[in-house]
Design an enzyme around this catalytic site. Structure first.
Site, PDB file in Angstrom:
ATOM      1  N   LYS A   1       0.825  -1.203   0.000  1.00 42.55           N
ATOM      2  CA  LYS A   1       0.000   0.000   0.000  1.00 42.55           C
ATOM      3  C   LYS A   1       0.864   1.260   0.000  1.00 42.55           C
ATOM      4  O   LYS A   1       0.568   2.236  -0.693  1.00 42.55           O
ATOM      5  CB  LYS A   1      -0.934  -0.006   1.214  1.00 42.55           C
ATOM      6  CG  LYS A   1      -2.012  -1.072   1.159  1.00 42.55           C
ATOM      7  CD  LYS A   1      -2.794  -1.142   2.467  1.00 42.55           C
ATOM      8  CE  LYS A   1      -3.895  -2.186   2.397  1.00 42.55           C
ATOM      9  NZ  LYS A   1      -4.612  -2.321   3.689  1.00 42.55           N
TER      10      LYS A   1
ATOM     11  N   GLY B   1     -12.994  -4.974   6.088  1.00 41.59           N
ATOM     12  CA  GLY B   1     -14.413  -5.304   6.144  1.00 41.59           C
ATOM     13  C   GLY B   1     -15.076  -5.184   4.788  1.00 41.59           C
ATOM     14  O   GLY B   1     -14.571  -4.510   3.886  1.00 41.59           O
TER      15      GLY B   1
END
Length: 409
Positions: free
Chosen positions: A212, A310
């Protein structure tokens, strides 16, 4: 007083927004989340025509003719004009994304490992084939950090980006640190909730954060750094004595990724645990949340906070990329195109806490200086400065050593 009335021109709006027919790869936690989010979205004219899955025997709540196991059913379908790739396997994701771009289809991807390893090639393909590759969902879950770096922070005034980029490792640290849980139980809970990746090492050893950070750095400073050139270590060796040390000092331990300018022409970057003080923005970032601090020359520090793991938070970020593509959006890579990108260096010192149990393990660390030492029968620790280049040299050895490292400001 006059009031200003703005009437929407739906006819004009339809010309601006393209109708998207989507081919989706992956129907796991995020893929299924996107399916439900897209059904309830009123901001984009987009429908999923086909989903490519790996395990057709799995029970699902959608009609069977909605699925395929053959990637070519999507890539070769002329009606599909946007491919959304949401699978775990980086090698397979690369083939899917590359083939789709070469076919003239724009792509939304969430696979940070694949992107970090192949971005130069994929950027060139999208340029030559006049398509778009969007991947805001790959960086920080629900936090739109890449789009902000491209558009709002599109100047050459950035000094550093520091953050918690992995929601599952942060969830584990919260359970261990604040709730006195143990590592294995916290990890299992993170996996059961869908926060942890299929391979937990990807999260807890700092690889997810590193990939990332590579993507973020490209949009922040215009430079693409290879994964093997970056120092990363994680939290698997975190021990009760490390927690005790942090608590005695009034600190918390977070897995932190940082890219920071050293001079006008150079920057450094790393991923490692960090001892964080209460006055630090990320001190109170807990559970599956991410937090990103963007520091500039004149606007000082700005903080972005949101869920980093999530189904629905990540799916919402994917939806944002889909909506952007409906408006013909592309990344311009402004820092690389319009500025001279700074060079990456590991020739800089970092201050660390090093806990070890055997003198042989300690002998691998070439400290520039040591300011504090502690020894007992059970364990020892030192605090001192060490070259980042020195840590990088022993990066592959660290998983074999019973040591724990944490950065100190």
């Amino acid at each position: 007083m006059e009031t200003l009335t703005i009437e929407s021109d739906k006819k004009c709006g339809s010309k601006l927004r393209a109708k998207l027919t989507i081919g989706l790869f992956g129907f796991g936690v995020v893929g299924e989340g996107l399916y439900h989010v897209l059904k309830n979205s009123r901001t984009v004219d987009a429908t999923i025509k086909k989903v490519c899955i790996k395990h057709p025997e799995k029970e699902r709540n959608v009609a069977e003719n909605f699925y395929t196991v053959d990637a070519n059913d999507i890539i070769n379908d002329d009606e599909i004009n946007l491919v959304v790739e949401l699978i775990d396997n980086a090698d397979e994701a690369y083939q899917i994304v590359k083939s789709s771009l070469l076919k003239g289809k724009s792509v939304v991807s969430g696979n940070k490992k694949m992107l970090a390893e192949h971005l130069p090639e994929l950027i060139e393909i999208q340029r030559t084939h006049n398509v778009s590759l969007l991947y805001d969902a790959s960086a920080c879950g629900s936090i739109p950090v890449i789009r902000n770096l491209e558009e709002y922070y599109d100047n050459d005034l950035l000094k550093s980006i520091t953050g918690i980029l992995n929601g599952s490792s942060n969830f584990i640290l919260t359970k261990i640190f604040l709730e006195n849980g143990d590592y294995d139980t916290a990890l299992k809970q993170a996996q059961d909730l869908g926060f942890a990746e299929s391979n937990p090492a990807f999260d807890v050893e700092g690889y997810d954060s590193m990939f990332k950070l590579i993507i973020i750095t490209l949009h922040a400073f215009g430079t693409l750094v290879k994964p093997e050139e970056i120092f990363n270590c994680g939290i698997p060796n975190l021990a009760p004595c490390d927690i005790q040390y942090a608590k005695e000092k009034g600190l918390k331990i977070k897995l932190v990724a940082q890219v920071k300018k050293i001079t006008e022409d150079s920057f450094t970057m790393y991923v490692m645990p960090k001892l964080v003080a209460p006055d630090d923005y990320i001190y109170s970032v807990e559970n599956e949340y991410n937090g990103v601090i963007i520091e500039g020359e004149y606007y000082e520090k700005q903080f972005m906070f949101g869920k980093g793991a999530g189904a629905f938070p990540t799916a919402s970020s994917v939806l944002s990329d889909i909506t952007a593509r409906a408006h013909s959006y592309k990344y311009e890579y402004k820092k690389h195109t319009f500025f001279t990108p700074p060079a990456y260096t590991t020739d800089t010192e970092v201050q660390i806490y090093l806990r070890y149990r055997e003198s042989l393990a300690f002998s691998h660390f070439d400290f520039e200086n040591i300011t504090e030492k502690y020894s007992s029968r059970e364990y020892s620790y030192v605090i001192g400065t060490i070259k980042l280049s020195s840590l990088q040299k022993i990066k592959n050895l660290l998983p074999k050593l019973d040591v724990f490292i944490a950065a100190i400001d």
